[in-house]
Motif scaffolding. Structure first.
Motif, PDB file in Angstrom:
ATOM      1  N   ASN A  57      72.545  53.056  64.766  1.00  0.00           N
ATOM      2  CA  ASN A  57      73.049  54.079  63.862  1.00  0.00           C
ATOM      3  C   ASN A  57      74.087  53.432  62.951  1.00  0.00           C
ATOM      4  O   ASN A  57      75.123  52.956  63.425  1.00  0.00           O
ATOM      5  N   LEU A  58      73.831  53.420  61.656  1.00  0.00           N
ATOM      6  CA  LEU A  58      74.741  52.765  60.713  1.00  0.00           C
ATOM      7  C   LEU A  58      76.011  53.568  60.452  1.00  0.00           C
ATOM      8  O   LEU A  58      76.922  53.096  59.779  1.00  0.00           O
ATOM      9  N   GLU A  59      76.087  54.777  60.979  1.00  0.00           N
ATOM     10  CA  GLU A  59      77.287  55.607  60.810  1.00  0.00           C
ATOM     11  C   GLU A  59      78.313  55.359  61.913  1.00  0.00           C
ATOM     12  O   GLU A  59      79.467  55.732  61.779  1.00  0.00           O
ATOM     13  N   THR A  60      77.905  54.742  63.032  1.00  0.00           N
ATOM     14  CA  THR A  60      78.832  54.449  64.126  1.00  0.00           C
ATOM     15  C   THR A  60      79.246  52.985  64.039  1.00  0.00           C
ATOM     16  O   THR A  60      78.599  52.186  63.368  1.00  0.00           O
ATOM     17  N   TYR A  61      80.333  52.621  64.740  1.00  0.00           N
ATOM     18  CA  TYR A  61      80.844  51.257  64.639  1.00  0.00           C
ATOM     19  C   TYR A  61      81.710  50.910  65.837  1.00  0.00           C
ATOM     20  O   TYR A  61      82.200  51.788  66.554  1.00  0.00           O
ATOM     21  N   TRP A  62      81.887  49.597  66.020  1.00  0.00           N
ATOM     22  CA  TRP A  62      82.881  49.088  66.956  1.00  0.00           C
ATOM     23  C   TRP A  62      84.188  48.991  66.198  1.00  0.00           C
ATOM     24  O   TRP A  62      84.225  48.498  65.077  1.00  0.00           O
ATOM     25  N   GLN A  63      85.267  49.457  66.801  1.00  0.00           N
ATOM     26  CA  GLN A  63      86.593  49.282  66.220  1.00  0.00           C
ATOM     27  C   GLN A  63      87.453  48.532  67.209  1.00  0.00           C
ATOM     28  O   GLN A  63      87.635  48.963  68.346  1.00  0.00           O
ATOM     29  N   SER A  64      87.986  47.397  66.770  1.00  0.00           N
ATOM     30  CA  SER A  64      88.853  46.592  67.633  1.00  0.00           C
ATOM     31  C   SER A  64      90.200  47.290  67.796  1.00  0.00           C
ATOM     32  O   SER A  64      90.546  48.187  67.032  1.00  0.00           O
ATOM     33  N   ASP A  65      90.956  46.831  68.786  1.00  0.00           N
ATOM     34  CA  ASP A  65      92.274  47.412  69.049  1.00  0.00           C
ATOM     35  C   ASP A  65      93.165  46.325  69.633  1.00  0.00           C
ATOM     36  O   ASP A  65      93.381  46.257  70.824  1.00  0.00           O
ATOM     37  N   GLY A  66      93.635  45.430  68.782  1.00  0.00           N
ATOM     38  CA  GLY A  66      94.468  44.337  69.273  1.00  0.00           C
ATOM     39  C   GLY A  66      94.679  43.313  68.180  1.00  0.00           C
ATOM     40  O   GLY A  66      94.388  43.543  67.018  1.00  0.00           O
ATOM     41  N   SER A  67      95.173  42.156  68.589  1.00  0.00           N
ATOM     42  CA  SER A  67      95.471  41.116  67.610  1.00  0.00           C
ATOM     43  C   SER A  67      94.230  40.260  67.332  1.00  0.00           C
ATOM     44  O   SER A  67      93.307  40.201  68.137  1.00  0.00           O
ATOM     45  N   GLN A  68      94.236  39.624  66.167  1.00  0.00           N
ATOM     46  CA  GLN A  68      93.116  38.760  65.775  1.00  0.00           C
ATOM     47  C   GLN A  68      93.239  37.425  66.499  1.00  0.00           C
ATOM     48  O   GLN A  68      94.326  37.043  66.876  1.00  0.00           O
ATOM     49  N   PRO A  69      92.137  36.705  66.698  1.00  0.00           N
ATOM     50  CA  PRO A  69      90.786  37.041  66.265  1.00  0.00           C
ATOM     51  C   PRO A  69      90.153  38.097  67.178  1.00  0.00           C
ATOM     52  O   PRO A  69      90.418  38.130  68.377  1.00  0.00           O
ATOM     53  N   HIS A  70      89.330  38.947  66.572  1.00  0.00           N
ATOM     54  CA  HIS A  70      88.566  39.937  67.323  1.00  0.00           C
ATOM     55  C   HIS A  70      87.233  39.286  67.688  1.00  0.00           C
ATOM     56  O   HIS A  70      86.601  38.662  66.841  1.00  0.00           O
ATOM     57  N   LEU A  71      86.814  39.432  68.951  1.00  0.00           N
ATOM     58  CA  LEU A  71      85.656  38.689  69.440  1.00  0.00           C
ATOM     59  C   LEU A  71      84.539  39.609  69.921  1.00  0.00           C
ATOM     60  O   LEU A  71      84.799  40.619  70.580  1.00  0.00           O
ATOM     61  N   VAL A  72      83.303  39.219  69.590  1.00  0.00           N
ATOM     62  CA  VAL A  72      82.103  39.819  70.168  1.00  0.00           C
ATOM     63  C   VAL A  72      81.408  38.695  70.920  1.00  0.00           C
ATOM     64  O   VAL A  72      81.064  37.663  70.328  1.00  0.00           O
ATOM     65  N   ASN A  73      81.227  38.868  72.226  1.00  0.00           N
ATOM     66  CA  ASN A  73      80.584  37.857  73.057  1.00  0.00           C
ATOM     67  C   ASN A  73      79.199  38.339  73.462  1.00  0.00           C
ATOM     68  O   ASN A  73      79.050  39.455  73.956  1.00  0.00           O
ATOM     69  N   ILE A  74      78.199  37.484  73.256  1.00  0.00           N
ATOM     70  CA  ILE A  74      76.805  37.807  73.571  1.00  0.00           C
ATOM     71  C   ILE A  74      76.324  36.725  74.529  1.00  0.00           C
ATOM     72  O   ILE A  74      76.187  35.566  74.135  1.00  0.00           O
ATOM     73  N   GLN A  75      76.096  37.097  75.809  1.00  0.00           N
ATOM     74  CA  GLN A  75      75.722  36.119  76.827  1.00  0.00           C
ATOM     75  C   GLN A  75      74.324  36.418  77.358  1.00  0.00           C
ATOM     76  O   GLN A  75      74.030  37.551  77.739  1.00  0.00           O
ATOM     77  N   PHE A  76      73.502  35.372  77.398  1.00  0.00           N
ATOM     78  CA  PHE A  76      72.136  35.477  77.909  1.00  0.00           C
ATOM     79  C   PHE A  76      72.071  34.914  79.320  1.00  0.00           C
ATOM     80  O   PHE A  76      72.812  33.998  79.669  1.00  0.00           O
ATOM     81  N   ARG A  77      71.169  35.432  80.138  1.00  0.00           N
ATOM     82  CA  ARG A  77      71.013  34.989  81.511  1.00  0.00           C
ATOM     83  C   ARG A  77      70.376  33.606  81.603  1.00  0.00           C
ATOM     84  O   ARG A  77      70.549  32.893  82.572  1.00  0.00           O
ATOM     85  N   ARG A  78      69.586  33.246  80.598  1.00  0.00           N
ATOM     86  CA  ARG A  78      68.970  31.914  80.548  1.00  0.00           C
ATOM     87  C   ARG A  78      69.122  31.379  79.134  1.00  0.00           C
ATOM     88  O   ARG A  78      69.398  32.133  78.200  1.00  0.00           O
ATOM     89  N   LYS A  79      68.912  30.076  79.001  1.00  0.00           N
ATOM     90  CA  LYS A  79      69.026  29.459  77.675  1.00  0.00           C
ATOM     91  C   LYS A  79      67.968  30.080  76.776  1.00  0.00           C
ATOM     92  O   LYS A  79      66.790  30.108  77.102  1.00  0.00           O
ATOM     93  N   THR A  80      68.398  30.597  75.643  1.00  0.00           N
ATOM     94  CA  THR A  80      67.552  31.416  74.781  1.00  0.00           C
ATOM     95  C   THR A  80      67.504  30.831  73.376  1.00  0.00           C
ATOM     96  O   THR A  80      68.511  30.368  72.856  1.00  0.00           O
ATOM     97  N   THR A  81      66.325  30.886  72.774  1.00  0.00           N
ATOM     98  CA  THR A  81      66.161  30.449  71.388  1.00  0.00           C
ATOM     99  C   THR A  81      66.596  31.587  70.472  1.00  0.00           C
ATOM    100  O   THR A  81      66.103  32.708  70.594  1.00  0.00           O
ATOM    101  N   VAL A  82      67.513  31.293  69.566  1.00  0.00           N
ATOM    102  CA  VAL A  82      68.025  32.292  68.626  1.00  0.00           C
ATOM    103  C   VAL A  82      67.851  31.747  67.212  1.00  0.00           C
ATOM    104  O   VAL A  82      68.282  30.640  66.911  1.00  0.00           O
TER     105      VAL A  82
END
Length: 185
Positions: free
Chosen positions: A49-74
């Motif tokens: 939904n393009l109307e919703t969003y993540w909003q950070s709440d703290g000091s920079q840098p703000h981080l998004v971590n994406i972890q895969f269970r196995r080595k993945t081709t991206v």
């Protein structure tokens, strides 16, 4: 440092999925955030939904971590940002880091975004233009427009290339009707 490649207005990454060349793999990962306001977390970042969003709440840098269970081709990350709606909350500088875990992340790309509006496609390629293989991706918001403190990200998509079938070469299914029957159950 590169400038983000803007897509034409309305260039939805789902159009790439329909061609059959890439597949969204964000659901296969474990997502975490450095901080978030209540009700503005990972669920909103991944809800299509393009109307919703993540909003950070703290000091920079703000981080998004994406972890895969196995080595993945991206092959590519797609981030939706909208300066007109978010103004000072809109990221202006981001860093994309990859690695096996938090302790060995290497910066792959750093992007400057000037008043972004729409999907930003970020290719994740190695030195010989092959998609990367990784256990973890970290997106770091290093700065916001107008020196804003917290950030908004509306959507993030992660794409892998579709592997060719080893059984035989079949024509690509590009219409919804044909895609329903592209695999044997």
């Amino acid at each position: 440092m590169a400038t983000a490649a803007k897509t034409p207005p309305g260039a939805d990454p789902k159009q790439l999925e329909r061609t059959g060349t890439v597949r969204e793999i964000g659901a296969q990962a474990v997502w975490s955030l450095s901080s978030c306001k209540p009700g503005f977390g990972v669920d909103q970042l991944r809800d299509d939904n393009l109307e919703t969003y993540w909003q950070s709440d703290g000091s920079q840098p703000h981080l998004v971590n994406i972890q895969f269970r196995r080595k993945t081709t991206v092959k590519m990350l797609c981030i939706y940002a909208d300066y007109k709606s978010d103004e000072s909350y809109t990221p202006s500088k981001i860093s994309v880091r990859v690695g096996n875990n938090f302790h060995n992340l290497l910066e792959l790309r750093q992007l400057e975004m000037v008043e972004p509006s729409g999907w930003i496609h970020i290719p994740l390629l190695d030195l010989v233009n092959n998609p990367i293989r990784t256990f973890m991706i970290q997106i770091a918001v290093l700065a916001n427009h107008q020196n804003g403190r917290d950030t908004h990200m509306r959507q993030i998509k992660v794409y892998t290339p579709v592997e060719e079938s080893s059984i035989g070469k079949f024509p690509r299914c590009t219409t919804v009707d044909f895609m329903m029957y592209r695999t044997i159950r």
